[in-house]
Design an enzyme around this catalytic site. Structure first.
Site, PDB file in Angstrom:
ATOM      1  N   GLU A 304     121.066 119.184   4.208  1.00 44.59           N
ATOM      2  CA  GLU A 304     122.038 120.221   4.573  1.00 44.59           C
ATOM      3  C   GLU A 304     123.529 119.806   3.906  1.00 44.59           C
ATOM      4  O   GLU A 304     124.514 120.158   4.666  1.00 44.59           O
ATOM      5  CB  GLU A 304     122.359 120.152   6.123  1.00 44.59           C
ATOM      6  CG  GLU A 304     122.851 119.186   6.707  1.00 44.59           C
ATOM      7  CD  GLU A 304     121.718 118.274   7.027  1.00 44.59           C
ATOM      8  OE1 GLU A 304     121.849 117.340   8.061  1.00 44.59           O
ATOM      9  OE2 GLU A 304     120.477 118.309   6.544  1.00 44.59           O
ATOM     10  N   HIS A 328     117.021 126.559   8.567  1.00 44.44           N
ATOM     11  CA  HIS A 328     117.068 125.357   9.219  1.00 44.44           C
ATOM     12  C   HIS A 328     118.375 124.847   8.692  1.00 44.44           C
ATOM     13  O   HIS A 328     119.290 124.163   9.150  1.00 44.44           O
ATOM     14  CB  HIS A 328     115.938 124.437   8.989  1.00 44.44           C
ATOM     15  CG  HIS A 328     116.196 122.962   9.934  1.00 44.44           C
ATOM     16  ND1 HIS A 328     115.711 122.899  11.124  1.00 44.44           N
ATOM     17  CD2 HIS A 328     116.679 121.982   9.439  1.00 44.44           C
ATOM     18  CE1 HIS A 328     116.163 121.514  11.591  1.00 44.44           C
ATOM     19  NE2 HIS A 328     116.623 121.153  10.405  1.00 44.44           N
ATOM     20  N   GLU A 329     118.408 124.704   7.463  1.00 46.72           N
ATOM     21  CA  GLU A 329     119.459 123.753   6.404  1.00 46.72           C
ATOM     22  C   GLU A 329     120.762 124.933   6.706  1.00 46.72           C
ATOM     23  O   GLU A 329     121.857 124.077   6.830  1.00 46.72           O
ATOM     24  CB  GLU A 329     118.889 123.828   5.089  1.00 46.72           C
ATOM     25  CG  GLU A 329     117.745 122.703   4.870  1.00 46.72           C
ATOM     26  CD  GLU A 329     117.757 121.603   5.609  1.00 46.72           C
ATOM     27  OE1 GLU A 329     118.853 121.018   5.859  1.00 46.72           O
ATOM     28  OE2 GLU A 329     116.634 121.280   5.976  1.00 46.72           O
ATOM     29  N   HIS A 332     122.429 124.210  10.021  1.00 43.38           N
ATOM     30  CA  HIS A 332     123.167 122.664   9.916  1.00 43.38           C
ATOM     31  C   HIS A 332     124.756 123.163   9.570  1.00 43.38           C
ATOM     32  O   HIS A 332     125.610 122.200   9.901  1.00 43.38           O
ATOM     33  CB  HIS A 332     122.663 121.786   8.821  1.00 43.38           C
ATOM     34  CG  HIS A 332     121.526 120.910   9.577  1.00 43.38           C
ATOM     35  ND1 HIS A 332     121.801 120.026  10.486  1.00 43.38           N
ATOM     36  CD2 HIS A 332     120.325 120.919   9.075  1.00 43.38           C
ATOM     37  CE1 HIS A 332     120.561 119.492  10.906  1.00 43.38           C
ATOM     38  NE2 HIS A 332     119.710 119.859   9.897  1.00 43.38           N
ATOM     39  N   GLU A 351     119.736 117.413  15.015  1.00 35.85           N
ATOM     40  CA  GLU A 351     118.354 118.291  14.552  1.00 35.85           C
ATOM     41  C   GLU A 351     117.910 119.114  15.482  1.00 35.85           C
ATOM     42  O   GLU A 351     117.195 120.129  15.371  1.00 35.85           O
ATOM     43  CB  GLU A 351     117.578 117.248  14.049  1.00 35.85           C
ATOM     44  CG  GLU A 351     118.017 116.416  12.708  1.00 35.85           C
ATOM     45  CD  GLU A 351     117.958 117.277  11.623  1.00 35.85           C
ATOM     46  OE1 GLU A 351     117.497 118.681  11.677  1.00 35.85           O
ATOM     47  OE2 GLU A 351     118.345 116.858  10.613  1.00 35.85           O
ATOM     48  N   ASP A 409     116.781 105.434  10.617  1.00 32.34           N
ATOM     49  CA  ASP A 409     115.712 106.428  10.009  1.00 32.34           C
ATOM     50  C   ASP A 409     114.692 106.182  11.034  1.00 32.34           C
ATOM     51  O   ASP A 409     113.597 107.201  11.151  1.00 32.34           O
ATOM     52  CB  ASP A 409     115.332 106.294   8.816  1.00 32.34           C
ATOM     53  CG  ASP A 409     116.263 106.919   7.899  1.00 32.34           C
ATOM     54  OD1 ASP A 409     117.351 107.340   8.054  1.00 32.34           O
ATOM     55  OD2 ASP A 409     116.053 106.636   6.590  1.00 32.34           O
ATOM     56  N   TYR A 417     114.103 116.606  16.522  1.00 28.93           N
ATOM     57  CA  TYR A 417     114.074 117.871  16.371  1.00 28.93           C
ATOM     58  C   TYR A 417     113.257 118.997  17.404  1.00 28.93           C
ATOM     59  O   TYR A 417     114.002 119.934  18.097  1.00 28.93           O
ATOM     60  CB  TYR A 417     112.987 118.139  15.014  1.00 28.93           C
ATOM     61  CG  TYR A 417     113.540 117.458  13.854  1.00 28.93           C
ATOM     62  CD1 TYR A 417     114.079 118.521  12.804  1.00 28.93           C
ATOM     63  CD2 TYR A 417     113.733 116.178  13.573  1.00 28.93           C
ATOM     64  CE1 TYR A 417     114.593 117.727  11.611  1.00 28.93           C
ATOM     65  CE2 TYR A 417     114.043 115.725  12.378  1.00 28.93           C
ATOM     66  CZ  TYR A 417     114.533 116.603  11.237  1.00 28.93           C
ATOM     67  OH  TYR A 417     114.866 116.095  10.166  1.00 28.93           O
TER      68      TYR A 417
END
Length: 645
Positions: A304, A328-329, A332, A351, A409, A417
């Protein structure tokens, strides 16, 4: 009320007093972020920076892109804001080759690179004295975790090399010397020199400002400017043979020329999505919304980056069936880019909120049935993620996650999410959509261009939505959702009829009955995915062969369907699918697809591991470092062979 909530409430009140509802925070105002970053839950354990002492407010890059050396080099000029008496600023550095550090007048400044951590890199401590602008001459790390250099053969056009970056979560410290923490927002600008014939794009508006060091005749220079404070991981670059197509008044797509027509057709509804998002969440604050369709090695579905979403070409199915990725992006642009998690422990604020917002956009553009089906698929993904992460009592199933001693990560799972989206959907269903939407718009307005934490979120929702209603507080179970593992009992479930026909076909499949061709053809991608994800994961070879023969799943043009079938094939040692599997893992490097397939193969010592070793050795050089970082740990490469070869 807990101490952390009191701290966040005080921070929120301070911020509200510091700025008007719809104005940008004053540039270089340390006081605006100090109340947030001073809170215990806002301390970023994945950065060496000490922003309450001295923080970067603006980054000016002047860089050359060298495809032969596979390096980016030049200068980074940093504006620093520091407390009175502060003499040092600490940056994040992971493998940068520092050639010099000076003040604006060129006088050398002492600096020291500290001990190296495998995940975090090292602190770069610079003695600034009373200087508030410093210049760092440097080159990107030789094995930069953010940058991928592609040969012409690895691109769609096959004629020119390509460079792309992926900075989230903490990879930009491998090519930009700054404070690489999501809570330390910075404006930035860049002059980028590239070989003539290639085009540079970045996650900022392109401008016509003159390059202070004009390039030679065989090179071209591009200028970019981001005047809004953003999280450093959102600085992104790509360089290659690129063309542009306008999609609407403020939307467009960049891609390699041979990909442009397909990309533009698939993205035709983008302008509608922007309008739908504005109606839901408030004005779009970033000017243009353009997209860049990258070569297939890009490790993410989408990233994003402000004004320029980076996209995998694997979303191109020819029928717009995977464009929820775009929703979705785009979402953001509010959740993540406007209000950003201050630390990676609160990744869900990016997210989870974005996944919820994505489905609201999809509902506006494509209708309630499509959105409700995606909610149901999301809940399936959430339940799988909980099982994969040790079950409902495992601490990693919390939204506010403990990442101490781990790479950030590690929190990039469907817990953030889908549990996050389920949480917000539960609040919406409890208080009613109209009331929830009013709060959501207010959240983005009150916290735009600011870092946020879970405690700030809870304080805000209690002040502006719960408003002291003890009965509502009990119904919402706010603390239970974010600080405890598993799923609270008040979760808003999906419509049980969303996939009624598909679930009936799943039951029939158990008795040996395959969906007929007409039924399959009439299903949407979401319905087909529901079927593949709901049938028994243990299937005999003849059943998988029948599925593949009927619907050509192992080589489906829709990559989500292909991946779902290939996971079934790997988990059932289905030999006939191995050639298609090898083809799939060679044609793209999206981490969502590559990592599960290769990991599943590697866990099967007698059948799968030899296949994984063969595929990984052949294709590793075409995967982005974000994809290979974890896969290298599986030990699939021949002994004695460096992962960098």
């Amino acid at each position: 009320m807990s101490n952390r909530i009191l701290t966040a409430a005080a921070a929120a009140l301070f911020l509200m007093s510091c700025q008007a509802k719809d104005t940008l925070p004053p540039k270089a105002d340390l006081g605006v972020v100090a109340p947030i970053l001073d809170a215990p839950d806002a301390v970023d354990i994945h950065s060496y920076a000490k922003p309450l002492e001295a923080r970067v407010t603006h980054v000016a890059l002047d860089l050359d892109v060298d495809f032969d050396a596979k390096r980016i080099g030049g200068t980074a000029t940093l504006d620093i804001q520091a407390k009175p008496g502060a003499k040092e600023v600490i940056l994040d550095d992971k493998g940068l080759e520092i050639e010099a550090v000076t003040d604006e007048a060129g006088k050398p400044l002492p600096y020291k690179i500290g001990a190296i951590d495998e995940d975090l890199g090292a602190p770069l401590a610079i003695q600034i004295g009373d200087k508030r602008k410093i210049v760092i001459t440097y080159k990107s790390a030789p094995d930069s975790g953010a940058l991928q250099w592609l040969t012409p053969e690895q691109t769609a056009g096959k004629n020119h090399p390509f460079l792309l970056s992926q900075g989230e979560s903490i990879e930009n410290r491998t090519w930009i010397p700054t404070q690489d923490s999501p809570g330390i927002r910075q404006s930035w600008e860049a002059w980028i020199s590239v070989p003539s014939g290639l085009t540079a794009v970045m996650s900022a508006q392109k401008g016509d400002k003159a390059d202070p060091t004009p390039p030679p005749p065989n090179r071209s220079s591009f200028y970019f400017s981001m005047d809004k404070p953003v999280a450093p991981y959102l600085i992104a670059i790509a360089v290659g043979d690129l063309s542009f197509r306008q999609l609407g008044p403020r939307t467009g797509v960049w891609a390699e020329p041979v990909m442009l027509d397909k990309a533009a057709t698939e993205l035709a509804d983008t302008e509608k999505m922007v309008a739908a998002a504005e109606a839901l969440f408030g004005p779009y604050k970033w000017g243009r919304y353009d997209m860049l369709v990258l070569p297939p090695s890009f490790p993410m579905g989408g990233m994003e980056n402000p004004t320029m979403t980076f996209l995998t070409p694997t979303f191109i199915a020819g029928d717009k069936s995977l464009v929820s990725l775009i929703a979705h992006e785009l979402a953001h642009s509010w959740s993540g880019n406007l209000a950003t998690n201050a630390t990676w422990a609160d990744f869900w604020l990016n997210e989870g909120m974005t996944t919820y917002a994505e489905r609201r956009i999809i509902e506006q553009v494509y209708g309630p049935k499509v959105a409700e089906q995606q909610v149901a698929l999301g809940l399936d993904a959430m339940n799988k993620a909980i099982a994969d992460n040790g079950g409902p009592t495992n601490p990693d199933t919390r939204l506010h996650i403990d990442l101490k001693g781990r790479h950030p990560d590690a929190g990039l799972t469907d817990i953030a999410y889908e549990k996050g989206a389920a949480f917000l959907r539960t609040i919406e269903k409890t208080v009613g959509r109209e009331r929830f939407d009013e709060w959501l718009k207010g959240w983005f307005s009150r916290h735009m261009f600011q870092p946020v934490t879970t405690s700030i979120f809870l304080a805000d929702i209690r002040e502006h939505l719960v408003k002291g209603d003890r009965s509502l507080e009990d119904k919402l179970q706010l603390d239970r959702w974010v600080y405890e593992p598993g799923i609270p009992t008040n979760i808003a479930l999906a419509d049980p009829n969303a996939f009624a026909a598909v679930d009936s076909a799943v039951s029939a499949f158990k008795t040996g009955k395959l969906p007929n061709t007409a039924t399959w053809s009439g299903w949407t991608t979401d319905e087909r995915l529901r079927f593949l994800n709901r049938i028994d994961p243990k299937q005999p070879a003849d059943r998988l062969a029948a599925l593949d023969a009927a619907f050509n799943l192992s080589r489906a043009g829709n990559n989500e369907l292909r991946f779902a079938f290939l996971m079934l094939a790997v988990n059932n040692r289905f030999d006939p699918a191995v050639p298609a599997l090898e083809e799939f893992l060679a044609m793209q490097g999206r981490r969502k697809f590559v990592r599960p397939l290769i990991s599943a193969l590697a866990k099967d010592p007698s059948w799968g591991r030899p296949i994984a070793e063969r595929i990984y050795a052949k294709n590793r050089s075409s995967y982005h470092p974000v994809t290979t970082r974890d896969l290298d740990k599986l030990g699939l490469l021949p002994k004695g062979k460096s992962p960098n070869l």
